[in-house]
Design a protein around this motif. Structure first.
Motif, PDB file in Angstrom:
ATOM      1  N   GLN A 150     -13.915  14.197  -4.781  1.00 20.71           N
ATOM      2  CA  GLN A 150     -13.505  15.168  -3.745  1.00 20.71           C
ATOM      3  C   GLN A 150     -12.305  14.644  -2.955  1.00 20.71           C
ATOM      4  O   GLN A 150     -11.365  15.392  -2.678  1.00 20.71           O
ATOM      5  CB  GLN A 150     -14.670  15.433  -2.791  1.00 20.71           C
ATOM      6  N   VAL A 151     -12.336  13.357  -2.599  1.00 23.80           N
ATOM      7  CA  VAL A 151     -11.246  12.771  -1.817  1.00 23.80           C
ATOM      8  C   VAL A 151      -9.970  12.695  -2.656  1.00 23.80           C
ATOM      9  O   VAL A 151      -8.870  12.976  -2.173  1.00 23.80           O
ATOM     10  CB  VAL A 151     -11.641  11.383  -1.275  1.00 23.80           C
ATOM     11  N   ILE A 152     -10.107  12.327  -3.940  1.00 23.72           N
ATOM     12  CA  ILE A 152      -8.947  12.274  -4.839  1.00 23.72           C
ATOM     13  C   ILE A 152      -8.315  13.664  -4.963  1.00 23.72           C
ATOM     14  O   ILE A 152      -7.081  13.826  -4.886  1.00 23.72           O
ATOM     15  CB  ILE A 152      -9.365  11.754  -6.230  1.00 23.72           C
ATOM     16  N   ASN A 153      -9.146  14.681  -5.163  1.00 23.94           N
ATOM     17  CA  ASN A 153      -8.627  16.047  -5.287  1.00 23.94           C
ATOM     18  C   ASN A 153      -7.950  16.497  -3.996  1.00 23.94           C
ATOM     19  O   ASN A 153      -6.926  17.192  -4.032  1.00 23.94           O
ATOM     20  CB  ASN A 153      -9.756  17.018  -5.655  1.00 23.94           C
ATOM     21  N   LEU A 154      -8.514  16.102  -2.856  1.00 17.12           N
ATOM     22  CA  LEU A 154      -7.900  16.433  -1.565  1.00 17.12           C
ATOM     23  C   LEU A 154      -6.519  15.796  -1.455  1.00 17.12           C
ATOM     24  O   LEU A 154      -5.544  16.454  -1.051  1.00 17.12           O
ATOM     25  CB  LEU A 154      -8.798  15.952  -0.420  1.00 17.12           C
TER      26      LEU A 154
ATOM     27  N   HIS B  21      -6.047   9.034 -13.165  1.00 20.48           N
ATOM     28  CA  HIS B  21      -6.167  10.441 -12.782  1.00 20.48           C
ATOM     29  C   HIS B  21      -5.090  10.852 -11.780  1.00 20.48           C
ATOM     30  O   HIS B  21      -4.554  11.955 -11.859  1.00 20.48           O
ATOM     31  CB  HIS B  21      -7.555  10.688 -12.179  1.00 20.48           C
ATOM     32  N   ILE B  22      -4.740   9.962 -10.851  1.00 19.96           N
ATOM     33  CA  ILE B  22      -3.879  10.375  -9.735  1.00 19.96           C
ATOM     34  C   ILE B  22      -2.431   9.880  -9.842  1.00 19.96           C
ATOM     35  O   ILE B  22      -1.521  10.506  -9.313  1.00 19.96           O
ATOM     36  CB  ILE B  22      -4.486   9.927  -8.378  1.00 19.96           C
ATOM     37  N   ALA B  23      -2.188   8.750 -10.529  1.00 18.88           N
ATOM     38  CA  ALA B  23      -0.860   8.120 -10.479  1.00 18.88           C
ATOM     39  C   ALA B  23       0.089   8.665 -11.544  1.00 18.88           C
ATOM     40  O   ALA B  23      -0.336   9.092 -12.622  1.00 18.88           O
ATOM     41  CB  ALA B  23      -0.996   6.608 -10.650  1.00 18.88           C
ATOM     42  N   ASP B  24       1.387   8.636 -11.235  1.00 19.74           N
ATOM     43  CA  ASP B  24       2.428   8.986 -12.207  1.00 19.74           C
ATOM     44  C   ASP B  24       2.908   7.735 -12.938  1.00 19.74           C
ATOM     45  O   ASP B  24       3.176   7.770 -14.132  1.00 19.74           O
ATOM     46  CB  ASP B  24       3.613   9.647 -11.490  1.00 19.74           C
TER      47      ASP B  24
END
Length: 329
Positions: A198-202, A226-229
């Motif tokens: 949930q925090v990652i998606n936020l 999941h989050i980094a480029d």
């Protein structure tokens, strides 16, 4: 992420060192240094997320705090929007802090238990003298709504919230002054797994909405994927490898990156059963006395004579894939 981010450099770090003195005796003489960060180079482009990963104690958090000048670097330059933060006078640095914020690792320790949520989120607005009291209250309510909390929570205290809710309060505080760059210092490691997503998606939604740039510090490679480029792999104060997310997972060139990725679980029992893990032997050397050559030479399964004698250069092997390793001359 902005498709044109490669055109717009926001943070440029060159030769960054952060050494902490070791003092002993009655006169507290300096007898050595803890080399928490020992000469790193990297860039962060506007609108992207750079993941910084590595074992505990490798210098990740120190690097993030040095970028924000919470620690004054021992050596090196940190350019933000073309201006070297290391050379800025304190008053100018104070004004620059509006453009850069941090989300701390521990949502329990990073919020003052004696302050209400409204005071915590509104404090940056007061520090930078932004808006009237009524405008600040309106802004605080707006920020709580943005991070998924009820605006009526302004008069409550941190102990009344769960860990995930406290981290959302910390995120709202970081957003208060409309920054362009946020250091996320392991923002989900202290949270339950069910809350982490949930925090990652936020954070991803906020990045898309406000055009934010992140330095995302973590030790969980599956989360970073999941989050980094792009991802920088750090070991004992040095960056061993830096590459695009997909490139790093497909073609890790440094033995340390290969070992880290071999430990990431794969949700397929057949692949998981057949694949081979790389088990590193020995302990991480002390940052007060790092090895002479490559910092990883004492644990590397493919160590050569030159690794022990000489430090490898951090080189670009094409497509922005940087590696510091003698296996790739």
């Amino acid at each position: 992420m902005n498709a044109d981010y490669v055109q717009d450099l926001l943070v440029e770090v060159r030769g960054l060192k952060m050494w902490f003195p070791i003092r002993r005796g009655v006169l507290q003489r300096r007898v050595g240094d803890v080399r928490a960060v020992d000469g790193v180079d990297f860039d962060i482009y506007r609108g992207e997320t750079l993941g910084l990963v590595g074992e505990s104690g490798c210098g990740k958090s120190t690097t993030g705090r040095a970028l924000l000048q919470l620690y004054r670097p021992t050596e090196g330059s940190i350019k933000f929007g073309g201006r070297d933060l290391v050379k800025l006078p304190s008053e100018e640095m104070r004004r620059m802090r509006r453009q850069m914020q941090i989300i701390f690792q521990d949502p329990y320790a990073s919020l003052n238990p004696r302050m209400t949520v409204g005071s915590i989120v509104g404090e940056p607005l007061e520090v930078h003298n932004i808006g009237s009291r009524a405008e600040r209250l309106e802004r605080v309510a707006e920020l709580l709504g943005v991070v998924g909390l009820n605006p009526s929570f302004v008069s409550r205290y941190p102990h009344e919230f769960s860990g995930g809710q406290r981290q959302r309060i910390g995120i709202a505080r970081a957003l208060a002054v409309n920054p362009s760059f946020i250091v996320c210092d392991e923002p989900i490691s202290a949270l339950d797994v069910s809350i982490q997503a949930q925090v990652i998606n936020l954070l991803e939604d906020l990045q898309a909405t406000f055009g934010l740039t992140y330095l995302f510090i973590a030790h969980d490679l599956s989360v970073v994927r999941h989050i980094a480029d792009r991802i920088a792999v750090m070991y004992l104060g040095k960056i061993m490898e830096l590459a695009g997310r997909d490139e790093l997972y497909r073609n890790p060139m440094h033995p340390y990156s290969q070992a880290l990725l071999s430990a990431v679980p794969i949700p397929d029992p057949y692949i998981e059963e057949k694949r081979q893990r790389i088990i590193l032997e020995g302990d991480v050397p002390s940052p007060a006395d790092p090895p002479k050559g490559c910092h990883f030479c004492t644990r590397c399964p493919r160590v050569m004579d030159i690794c022990v004698a000489q430090e490898p250069e951090f080189r670009d092997y094409g497509g922005g894939h940087h590696v510091a390793c003698w296996l790739h001359p």
